[in-house]
Design an enzyme around this catalytic site. Structure first.
Site, PDB file in Angstrom:
ATOM      1  CB  THR A 164      33.536  57.016  32.867  1.00 26.40           C
ATOM      2  OG1 THR A 164      34.601  57.054  33.829  1.00 26.40           O
ATOM      3  CG2 THR A 164      33.575  58.308  32.087  1.00 26.40           C
ATOM      4  CG  ASP A 177      37.431  57.589  35.603  1.00 27.40           C
ATOM      5  OD1 ASP A 177      37.237  57.346  36.812  1.00 27.40           O
ATOM      6  OD2 ASP A 177      37.939  56.765  34.814  1.00 27.40           O
ATOM      7  CG  HIS A 191      36.191  48.645  42.508  1.00 23.59           C
ATOM      8  ND1 HIS A 191      37.497  48.433  42.888  1.00 23.59           N
ATOM      9  CD2 HIS A 191      36.168  48.557  41.157  1.00 23.59           C
ATOM     10  CE1 HIS A 191      38.230  48.209  41.808  1.00 23.59           C
ATOM     11  NE2 HIS A 191      37.456  48.274  40.754  1.00 23.59           N
ATOM     12  CG  ASP A 230      38.277  57.189  25.748  1.00 27.35           C
ATOM     13  OD1 ASP A 230      37.872  57.975  24.885  1.00 27.35           O
ATOM     14  OD2 ASP A 230      39.446  56.757  25.806  1.00 27.35           O
ATOM     15  CD  GLU A 277      42.371  55.420  39.687  1.00 26.58           C
ATOM     16  OE1 GLU A 277      42.315  54.397  40.389  1.00 26.58           O
ATOM     17  OE2 GLU A 277      41.727  55.533  38.618  1.00 26.58           O
ATOM     18  NE  ARG A 316      33.665  50.658  38.621  1.00 25.79           N
ATOM     19  CZ  ARG A 316      34.601  49.896  38.049  1.00 25.79           C
ATOM     20  NH1 ARG A 316      35.747  50.432  37.694  1.00 25.79           N
ATOM     21  NH2 ARG A 316      34.391  48.624  37.827  1.00 25.79           N
TER      22      ARG A 316
HETATM   23  O1  F6P Z   1      37.317  54.216  34.605  1.00 20.85           O
HETATM   24  C1  F6P Z   1      36.634  53.957  35.780  1.00 20.85           C
HETATM   25  C2  F6P Z   1      37.539  53.327  36.794  1.00 20.85           C
HETATM   26  O2  F6P Z   1      36.781  53.135  37.964  1.00 20.85           O
HETATM   27  C3  F6P Z   1      38.836  54.100  37.080  1.00 20.85           C
HETATM   28  O3  F6P Z   1      38.589  55.213  37.889  1.00 20.85           O
HETATM   29  C4  F6P Z   1      39.694  53.014  37.660  1.00 20.85           C
HETATM   30  O4  F6P Z   1      41.079  53.251  37.482  1.00 20.85           O
HETATM   31  C5  F6P Z   1      39.300  51.811  36.866  1.00 20.85           C
HETATM   32  O5  F6P Z   1      37.996  52.059  36.368  1.00 20.85           O
HETATM   33  C6  F6P Z   1      39.286  50.532  37.654  1.00 20.85           C
HETATM   34  O6  F6P Z   1      38.854  49.523  36.825  1.00 20.85           O
HETATM   35  P1  F6P Z   1      38.593  48.001  37.224  1.00 20.85           P
HETATM   36  O7  F6P Z   1      37.118  47.799  37.164  1.00 20.85           O
HETATM   37  O8  F6P Z   1      39.263  47.225  36.188  1.00 20.85           O
HETATM   38  O9  F6P Z   1      39.125  47.771  38.588  1.00 20.85           O
END
Ligand code: F6P
Length: 366
Positions: free
Chosen positions: A141, A143, A289, A119, A238, A292
């Site tokens: 993302t 999310d 993480h 976004d 979260e 991710r």
């Molecule tokens: O937007 C993706 C995300 O993984 C969210 O779910 C989470 O709140 C945020 O990014 C965490 O970001 P960072 O990489 O700054 O820890």
């Protein structure tokens, strides 16, 4: 000969490399020669002295679609309109570096920019496009919070990680007669939590879209102990919040980071449950993480590679100011404005997955 510049911005997610590969592979299929360049760490690569821009050849992208992360690196602190610049006295100031960015794109004779990001990154794409930069957006993302696309890549992989964690935590919760609270990401959207809750079969799923009543959560858990079942698994997004309460977030002290930091709500829930006389021993797992990182699953690879191919074609056809999306089982495009103006949270009244979860006996704490 034409030049395309690609960059990855915002938080990483599985599938970024697959998009890059899709762009490069598709460019090679063109009769006219296209060179694909990558800016390192989003726009930082263009704005640094010296610039960090690399050529993405066929051999450079070989096999990268199975790799997590991004070969171009990424940044959440490089908004060219609000760019952190360190002064001689060591302090930081935010400056508008968009003019320099545009100048450098001209120097490099870039015909098209493909910005892969969420976004925030696509809002930057829109502003740059308004200033005449030829940008195409690719939404990413974990999310899944962009309305214009049914799925962003990375989401399905994150759901698999979260579901795998539920499967593992169920066996340890059961062995010890414990309640395990598992926190997942998602910011204001409960998509990861809802999907993993159904796939994993948890007792309670707490999402930002449905503020929870702590007494109902505890009643539900205590009933299980009364019936002698003696263990339970809870998923909490979260961004979840109690009735009348606020989302748990804090300002970041990282220079240039403009988002609020989330995380830790599971510890708050654990304390609230103890205070409300929860009969069980409680443990907390914050998945963080892990959701991710790593290899994108097959769905996310297909989505990302196809997004890459389509983004190249949009760039070639000069369809700038637009974003590739996946809608109704098809690959389409929308304007960057349309792509970023509606946030995709769960429509609690109409989304059938909420009904399905309730039908499966999952409580939302309401
Ligand atoms: O937007 C993706 C995300 O993984 C969210 O779910 C989470 O709140 C945020 O990014 C965490 O970001 P960072 O990489 O700054 O820890």
């Amino acid at each position: 000969m034409k030049n395309l510049l690609v960059l990855t911005g915002g938080g990483d997610c599985p599938g970024l490399n697959a998009v890059i590969r899709g762009i490069v592979k598709r460019s090679i299929a063109e009769k006219e020669e296209w060179k694909v360049w990558g800016s390192i760490e989003a726009y930082h690569g263009l704005l640094r002295d010296p610039m960090e821009v690399v050529l993405l050849s066929n051999s450079r992208v070989a096999g990268i679609h199975v790799k997590g992360g991004t070969i171009l690196k990424t940044s959440t602190k490089g908004d060219p309109f609000n760019y952190p610049v360190q002064k001689e006295d060591g302090t930081w100031e935010m400056e508008d570096r968009s003019e320099l960015l545009i100048k450098r794109l001209k120097e490099l004779e870039i015909d098209a920019v493909v910005s892969i990001g969420g976004d925030g990154s696509q809002k930057i794409s829109k502003r740059l496009h308004d200033l005449g930069v030829p940008v195409v957006g690719v939404p990413k993302t974990i999310d899944n919070d962009l309305s214009a696309t049914d799925f962003t890549f990375g989401f399905q992989t994150a759901v698999e990680v979260a579901t795998d964690a539920v499967d593992k935590l169920v066996t340890t919760a059961e062995s010890h007669h414990r309640v395990i609270i598992q926190e997942v990401m998602g910011r204001d959207a409960g998509w990861i939590a809802l999907h993993a809750a159904i796939a994993g079969g948890v007792e309670v799923c707490l999402i930002p879209e449905i503020p929870y009543d702590i007494n109902k959560v505890v009643d539900r858990i205590n009933q299980r102990y009364e019936r002698g079942r003696g263990f339970a698994n809870i998923i909490i997004a979260e961004g979840a919040k109690p009735l009348g309460g606020e989302m748990l977030s804090k300002e970041s002290d990282e220079v240039g980071y403009q988002m609020k930091r989330l995380g830790g709500v599971s510890y708050v829930l654990s304390q609230q449950m103890k205070d409300a006389d929860c009969a069980a021993d409680l443990r907390v797992v914050v998945l963080g993480h892990l959701q991710r990182g790593g290899t994108p699953n097959a769905f996310d690879r297909i989505l990302s590679l196809t997004f890459g191919v389509k983004a190249f074609e949009m760039a070639k056809d000069r369809k700038f100011g637009r974003m590739v999306v996946y809608k109704n089982n098809d690959f389409k495009e929308v304007s960057l404005e349309e792509g970023t103006n509606a946030y995709n949270t769960i429509d609690v009244e109409n989304n059938y997955l909420i009904k399905a979860a309730r039908g499966l006996g999952i409580s939302f704490g309401d």
